[in-house]
Design a protein around this motif. Structure first.
Motif, PDB file in Angstrom:
ATOM      1  N   LEU A 112      86.400   1.560 -71.293  1.00  0.00           N
ATOM      2  CA  LEU A 112      86.852   2.345 -72.436  1.00  0.00           C
ATOM      3  C   LEU A 112      86.732   3.843 -72.138  1.00  0.00           C
ATOM      4  CD1 LEU A 112      87.963   1.736 -75.254  1.00  0.00           C
ATOM      5  CD2 LEU A 112      85.630   1.953 -76.149  1.00  0.00           C
ATOM      6  N   ALA A 113      85.649   4.247 -71.454  1.00  0.00           N
ATOM      7  CA  ALA A 113      85.464   5.657 -71.091  1.00  0.00           C
ATOM      8  C   ALA A 113      86.520   6.096 -70.075  1.00  0.00           C
ATOM      9  CB  ALA A 113      84.061   5.871 -70.534  1.00  0.00           C
ATOM     10  N   GLN A 114      86.796   5.243 -69.083  1.00  0.00           N
ATOM     11  CA  GLN A 114      87.829   5.582 -68.103  1.00  0.00           C
ATOM     12  C   GLN A 114      89.200   5.721 -68.774  1.00  0.00           C
ATOM     13  OE1 GLN A 114      86.570   2.422 -65.037  1.00  0.00           O
ATOM     14  NE2 GLN A 114      87.481   4.027 -63.765  1.00  0.00           N
ATOM     15  N   PHE A 115      89.463   4.833 -69.726  1.00  0.00           N
ATOM     16  CA  PHE A 115      90.720   4.900 -70.468  1.00  0.00           C
ATOM     17  C   PHE A 115      90.825   6.227 -71.226  1.00  0.00           C
ATOM     18  CE2 PHE A 115      92.766   3.941 -74.654  1.00  0.00           C
ATOM     19  CZ  PHE A 115      94.074   3.872 -74.196  1.00  0.00           C
ATOM     20  N   TYR A 116      89.720   6.660 -71.814  1.00  0.00           N
ATOM     21  CA  TYR A 116      89.706   7.932 -72.547  1.00  0.00           C
ATOM     22  C   TYR A 116      90.009   9.095 -71.600  1.00  0.00           C
ATOM     23  CZ  TYR A 116      87.939  11.849 -75.334  1.00  0.00           C
ATOM     24  OH  TYR A 116      87.817  13.042 -76.010  1.00  0.00           O
ATOM     25  N   PHE A 117      89.380   9.138 -70.440  1.00  0.00           N
ATOM     26  CA  PHE A 117      89.607  10.221 -69.482  1.00  0.00           C
ATOM     27  C   PHE A 117      91.039  10.188 -68.940  1.00  0.00           C
ATOM     28  CE2 PHE A 117      85.169  10.898 -69.725  1.00  0.00           C
ATOM     29  CZ  PHE A 117      84.868  12.096 -69.108  1.00  0.00           C
ATOM     30  N   ARG A 118      91.591   8.986 -68.793  1.00  0.00           N
ATOM     31  CA  ARG A 118      92.934   8.882 -68.226  1.00  0.00           C
ATOM     32  C   ARG A 118      93.999   9.348 -69.215  1.00  0.00           C
ATOM     33  NH1 ARG A 118      94.168   3.545 -64.998  1.00  0.00           N
ATOM     34  NH2 ARG A 118      92.616   4.607 -63.705  1.00  0.00           N
ATOM     35  N   LEU A 138      80.759   8.207 -78.106  1.00  0.00           N
ATOM     36  CA  LEU A 138      79.473   8.877 -78.317  1.00  0.00           C
ATOM     37  C   LEU A 138      78.482   7.946 -79.013  1.00  0.00           C
ATOM     38  CD1 LEU A 138      80.690  12.442 -79.400  1.00  0.00           C
ATOM     39  CD2 LEU A 138      79.597  11.808 -77.237  1.00  0.00           C
ATOM     40  N   GLN A 139      78.958   7.195 -80.001  1.00  0.00           N
ATOM     41  CA  GLN A 139      78.070   6.266 -80.712  1.00  0.00           C
ATOM     42  C   GLN A 139      77.604   5.137 -79.801  1.00  0.00           C
ATOM     43  OE1 GLN A 139      80.476   5.062 -84.024  1.00  0.00           O
ATOM     44  NE2 GLN A 139      80.460   7.114 -84.972  1.00  0.00           N
ATOM     45  N   GLN A 140      78.525   4.552 -79.029  1.00  0.00           N
ATOM     46  CA  GLN A 140      78.174   3.442 -78.148  1.00  0.00           C
ATOM     47  C   GLN A 140      77.261   3.896 -77.007  1.00  0.00           C
ATOM     48  OE1 GLN A 140      78.962   0.056 -78.318  1.00  0.00           O
ATOM     49  NE2 GLN A 140      79.620   0.572 -80.403  1.00  0.00           N
ATOM     50  N   LEU A 141      77.470   5.115 -76.517  1.00  0.00           N
ATOM     51  CA  LEU A 141      76.622   5.629 -75.437  1.00  0.00           C
ATOM     52  C   LEU A 141      75.180   5.809 -75.908  1.00  0.00           C
ATOM     53  CD1 LEU A 141      79.112   8.214 -73.911  1.00  0.00           C
ATOM     54  CD2 LEU A 141      78.157   6.231 -72.704  1.00  0.00           C
ATOM     55  N   GLN A 142      75.009   6.206 -77.157  1.00  0.00           N
ATOM     56  CA  GLN A 142      73.652   6.380 -77.674  1.00  0.00           C
ATOM     57  C   GLN A 142      72.935   5.043 -77.837  1.00  0.00           C
ATOM     58  OE1 GLN A 142      72.105   9.310 -77.873  1.00  0.00           O
ATOM     59  NE2 GLN A 142      74.052  10.069 -76.994  1.00  0.00           N
ATOM     60  N   ALA A 154      74.941   8.644 -59.054  1.00  0.00           N
ATOM     61  CA  ALA A 154      74.797   8.857 -60.491  1.00  0.00           C
ATOM     62  C   ALA A 154      75.584   7.800 -61.255  1.00  0.00           C
ATOM     63  CB  ALA A 154      75.290  10.253 -60.862  1.00  0.00           C
ATOM     64  N   ASP A 155      75.013   7.341 -62.355  1.00  0.00           N
ATOM     65  CA  ASP A 155      75.655   6.347 -63.212  1.00  0.00           C
ATOM     66  C   ASP A 155      76.568   7.085 -64.193  1.00  0.00           C
ATOM     67  OD1 ASP A 155      76.297   4.532 -65.265  1.00  0.00           O
ATOM     68  OD2 ASP A 155      74.473   3.370 -64.886  1.00  0.00           O
ATOM     69  N   PRO A 156      77.880   6.761 -64.235  1.00  0.00           N
ATOM     70  CA  PRO A 156      78.784   7.489 -65.133  1.00  0.00           C
ATOM     71  C   PRO A 156      78.393   7.371 -66.597  1.00  0.00           C
ATOM     72  CG  PRO A 156      79.855   5.526 -64.243  1.00  0.00           C
ATOM     73  CD  PRO A 156      78.593   5.715 -63.476  1.00  0.00           C
ATOM     74  N   LEU A 157      77.884   6.198 -67.009  1.00  0.00           N
ATOM     75  CA  LEU A 157      77.511   6.033 -68.409  1.00  0.00           C
ATOM     76  C   LEU A 157      76.262   6.840 -68.748  1.00  0.00           C
ATOM     77  CD1 LEU A 157      78.234   2.227 -69.009  1.00  0.00           C
ATOM     78  CD2 LEU A 157      79.679   4.208 -69.481  1.00  0.00           C
ATOM     79  N   VAL A 158      75.333   6.937 -67.806  1.00  0.00           N
ATOM     80  CA  VAL A 158      74.143   7.769 -68.031  1.00  0.00           C
ATOM     81  C   VAL A 158      74.554   9.236 -68.148  1.00  0.00           C
ATOM     82  CG1 VAL A 158      71.979   8.569 -67.003  1.00  0.00           C
ATOM     83  CG2 VAL A 158      72.590   6.143 -66.894  1.00  0.00           C
ATOM     84  N   THR A 159      75.490   9.658 -67.279  1.00  0.00           N
ATOM     85  CA  THR A 159      75.985  11.040 -67.348  1.00  0.00           C
ATOM     86  C   THR A 159      76.641  11.318 -68.691  1.00  0.00           C
ATOM     87  OG1 THR A 159      76.337  11.183 -64.957  1.00  0.00           O
ATOM     88  CG2 THR A 159      77.619  12.677 -66.339  1.00  0.00           C
ATOM     89  N   LEU A 160      77.488  10.399 -69.147  1.00  0.00           N
ATOM     90  CA  LEU A 160      78.193  10.612 -70.410  1.00  0.00           C
ATOM     91  C   LEU A 160      77.241  10.532 -71.606  1.00  0.00           C
ATOM     92  CD1 LEU A 160      81.494   8.619 -69.753  1.00  0.00           C
ATOM     93  CD2 LEU A 160      81.165  11.097 -69.751  1.00  0.00           C
ATOM     94  N   LYS A 161      76.193   9.718 -71.494  1.00  0.00           N
ATOM     95  CA  LYS A 161      75.207   9.668 -72.575  1.00  0.00           C
ATOM     96  C   LYS A 161      74.478  11.005 -72.692  1.00  0.00           C
ATOM     97  CE  LYS A 161      71.193   7.089 -74.252  1.00  0.00           C
ATOM     98  NZ  LYS A 161      70.285   5.930 -74.019  1.00  0.00           N
ATOM     99  N   TRP A 166      79.520  17.543 -74.763  1.00  0.00           N
ATOM    100  CA  TRP A 166      80.371  18.680 -74.377  1.00  0.00           C
ATOM    101  C   TRP A 166      81.472  18.282 -73.397  1.00  0.00           C
ATOM    102  CZ3 TRP A 166      80.656  20.011 -69.251  1.00  0.00           C
ATOM    103  CH2 TRP A 166      79.604  19.626 -68.408  1.00  0.00           C
ATOM    104  N   LEU A 167      81.334  17.130 -72.728  1.00  0.00           N
ATOM    105  CA  LEU A 167      82.382  16.685 -71.809  1.00  0.00           C
ATOM    106  C   LEU A 167      83.557  16.036 -72.533  1.00  0.00           C
ATOM    107  CD1 LEU A 167      80.423  15.092 -68.809  1.00  0.00           C
ATOM    108  CD2 LEU A 167      82.033  17.004 -68.680  1.00  0.00           C
ATOM    109  N   LEU A 168      83.288  15.315 -73.622  1.00  0.00           N
ATOM    110  CA  LEU A 168      84.326  14.509 -74.253  1.00  0.00           C
ATOM    111  C   LEU A 168      85.229  15.256 -75.237  1.00  0.00           C
ATOM    112  CD1 LEU A 168      82.370  11.174 -74.885  1.00  0.00           C
ATOM    113  CD2 LEU A 168      83.963  11.716 -73.039  1.00  0.00           C
TER     114      LEU A 168
END
Length: 673
Positions: A112-118, A138-142, A154-161, A166-168
């Motif tokens: 879902l995160a990759q889809f958002y970035f794409r 943001l809710q699911q990452l928390q 680095a884990d992409p989900l940890v980075t996005l959490k 500010w990235l999204l």
């Protein structure tokens, strides 16, 4: 103890071993790609595709309660654009999240995160969908638990959490590029360091790269070409979001317009016109609302000023080519003088804005010759103006409407109404230009003069224009407006125009119920210029901007006779002179200087010479007012017997050269002895 050097043996791997390793690497890649995609996964993909094709989604909410269905659905969103578009909606996204308590699985969330970035800003094709997906992420990452073990990457989900806040958001690319620039790293290396490899292959990455293009623009020399200009013209880049409603293209335009001077250069001007089009169009047009309204009026006016030169080029091209094609000898003969006059106004930086009008045949001629080079917009003319070209020039202190063929040159002291200035109107007729627009001018300025002159005979039409403007207190550097071969003949025939010390003031706009015919001022016979006050409201100053050679109230000596054009002021020369000294009475033959540099000069010429020794840099009209004579008499001496003793500067002031000054001092000492 000294040990002998160690020589590591060089082992040559057999080709068979290298091939085995290559096959293992490929097998590992296939296994990684197939992870979670067993027969059940493939069956679920097929079922979802069938639903998308048939439009029957009755059983989908129940299926989404299964982890497998959620993973298959987000995989289709990410990897199958056609089917994904049919299956993606705000409602389905909400159903997916509600059907997967307490949270989405890691694989589903990462897809879902990759889809958002794409897709990123493209998600806003459906209003509010991007922002909804951002909040879901943001809710699911928390809700994501902290990893028990951290790997080397680095884990992409940890980075996005950690950094998703500010990235999204829509300005995330701006924030990321700012950090990359400050750290001095490359964009690709930064994505890898954040564990976001593969997240930069869509719109998010494109927008980040577009911001780097903007940094390249800021580093270019004014007018310099760079391949980044071609990249920024691509719609996918130019329309990428920057902040708020502004796009990358808006910022690129702002950078170039702000950094360019009076001459943007072909590369930058072509980029601006290719991206945003000509700003001289209706404010209600789609192109204006999409691009120019975001840039501010100051930038719009700056670009319009640049395009004045292009208008001038097209006008001259149309006139010249039509004369050649039709073998019109009269038109070809008059062309060089008109060209010099108009280009001279541009070189003097008097032209603030222009409007080009082309008849159908003239337009066809320009398009045929220049083809795709023509990027500016122009108004059309019909009827008897079909084969003609007309250009309107706003020169600040005066306005001109100049045309080809036998069309007169119209001279106004203020803007002749809004018809020519407004881009809401796109067509004109002969009656508009010769009747309606002058009448509009009369309604706006009942007492303000205007005039129109034919282009015949040669030099006379220029003199009429210069005289009209001079009578109304407007000075021009006529040498820049005449061909070199015409300048001296013009001076011999007409002399220098005498500029009225009092500028005709443009009154406030008023709409008269009964228009009054304004005075059409003529200079009488050719070259006869009156110095009397012009008709209409007057004043010594004008609220409008004045050209480089502003009329200045002339200075006079107190002992000079108060005659024509003189006023009593503090003295500016040390000796008193009279007009009789300058004009040299005919009854008594003047005594001539018999030797040296001043040999043969009459007392009147010596008087003028002494004036400019004592007042270096003064203009002719100052001297004329001091002596109470016509400026033409002063000019006749300066261009006659004094031509080798004085020099004129760029501001039209006169200075006596050093040799003549010393000779005059020696003569004065001799006479004093």
């Amino acid at each position: 103890m000294k040990l002998p050097p160690v020589h590591m043996p060089v082992v040559e791997w057999p080709a068979r071993t290298i091939e085995d390793w290559r096959m293992l690497i490929e097998k590992g890649a296939r296994m990684a790609a197939a992870t979670g995609k067993g027969d059940a996964f493939e069956a679920m993909l097929a079922r979802l595709r069938e639903m998308a094709s048939t439009g029957r989604f009755e059983g989908l909410p129940a299926l989404l309660k299964r982890r497998l269905t959620a993973r298959a659905l987000t995989w289709l969103w990410l990897n199958d654009e056609v089917i994904g578009r049919r299956l993606f909606s705000a409602r389905l996204l909400t159903v997916l999240v509600e059907a997967q308590p307490p949270r989405l699985t890691r694989i589903t969330l990462q897809q879902l995160a990759q889809f958002y970035f794409r897709r990123f800003d493209k998600l806003d094709e459906h209003e509010g969908l991007r922002e909804q997906l951002e909040q879901v992420l943001l809710q699911q990452l928390q809700l994501l638990p902290e990893p028990r073990v951290s790997g080397p990457q680095a884990d992409p989900l940890v980075t996005l959490k950690r950094d998703g806040h500010w990235l999204l958001p829509l300005d995330g690319p701006v924030q990321l590029v700012g950090q990359v620039r400050d750290s001095g790293h490359e964009l690709g290396a930064t994505f890898a360091a954040l564990g976001l490899q593969g997240f930069d292959d869509g719109r998010y990455g494109d927008i980040c790269r577009a911001h780097f293009y903007l940094e390249t623009l800021r580093g270019l020399s004014p007018g310099e070409y760079d391949p980044v200009l071609d990249e920024l013209q691509k719609p996918s880049v130019a329309k990428a979001p920057y902040e708020g409603e502004r796009r990358i293209g808006h910022i690129a335009l702002e950078i170039l317009i702000d950094r360019a001077g009076q001459e943007p250069g072909d590369a930058w001007l072509n980029f601006i016109l290719n991206l945003a089009g000509d700003p001289r169009i209706s404010r209600n047009s789609q192109n204006y609302r999409e691009w120019w309204q975001f840039l501010g009026e100051e930038r719009v006016q700056k670009v319009r000023g640049w395009l004045s030169k292009e208008d001038l080029r097209l006008f001259l091209q149309a006139v010249e080519q039509y004369g050649i094609e039709t073998q019109n000898d009269d038109l070809q003969r008059m062309f060089p003088a008109r060209k010099q006059f108009l280009e001279g106004l541009f070189k003097l930086k008097l032209i603030r804005n222009t409007r080009l009008l082309l008849g159908g045949r003239a337009q066809h001629s320009v398009n045929r010759i220049l083809g795709k080079e023509v990027k500016t917009t122009f108004a059309r003319m019909d009827g008897k103006m079909n084969d003609k070209a007309v250009i309107y020039l706003d020169c600040g202190d005066f306005h001109l409407v100049e045309g080809s063929h036998s069309f007169k040159i119209w001279v106004y002291l203020a803007s002749p109404g809004e018809a020519l200035r407004s881009y809401e109107r796109s067509s004109f007729s002969h009656a508009d230009l010769t009747t309606a627009i002058p009448q509009a001018y009369k309604r706006l300025y009942p007492s303000l003069p205007y005039d129109a002159f034919t282009h015949h005979p040669p030099l006379s039409w220029q003199n009429r224009v210069f005289s009209f403007l001079a009578e109304n207190g407007i000075a021009l550097d006529i040498e820049q407006l005449l061909n070199r071969s015409d300048y001296q003949p013009y001076l011999r025939k007409f002399g220098m125009p005498v500029v009225n010390a009092k500028r005709t003031v443009v009154p406030p706009l008023r709409q008269a119920d009964s228009p009054v015919e304004p005075a059409r001022k003529h200079g009488g016979r050719a070259g006869a210029i009156t110095v009397s006050a012009p008709q209409g409201p007057q004043g010594t100053t004008d609220s409008r901007a004045t050209p480089a050679q502003d009329p200045v109230v002339p200075r006079a000596v107190t002992s000079a006779p108060v005659g024509r054009g003189t006023q009593q002021h503090d003295p500016v020369v040390p000796r008193s002179v009279s007009s009789s000294e300058v004009s040299a009475p005919a009854a008594a033959p003047p005594m001539l200087v018999n030797e040296g540099l001043l040999a043969g000069l009459k007392p009147s010429a010596l008087t003028i010479l002494r004036y400019f020794v004592d007042n270096p840099g003064d203009k002719v009209r100052y001297a004329a007012n001091v002596f109470g004579v016509d400026a033409r008499e002063i000019n006749q001496m300066l261009y006659g017997p004094l031509k080798d003793l004085c020099a004129r500067d760029e501001q039209f002031g006169w200075t006596v050269n050093e040799a003549a000054r010393l000779a005059l001092e020696a003569l004065d000492e001799q006479e004093g002895a």
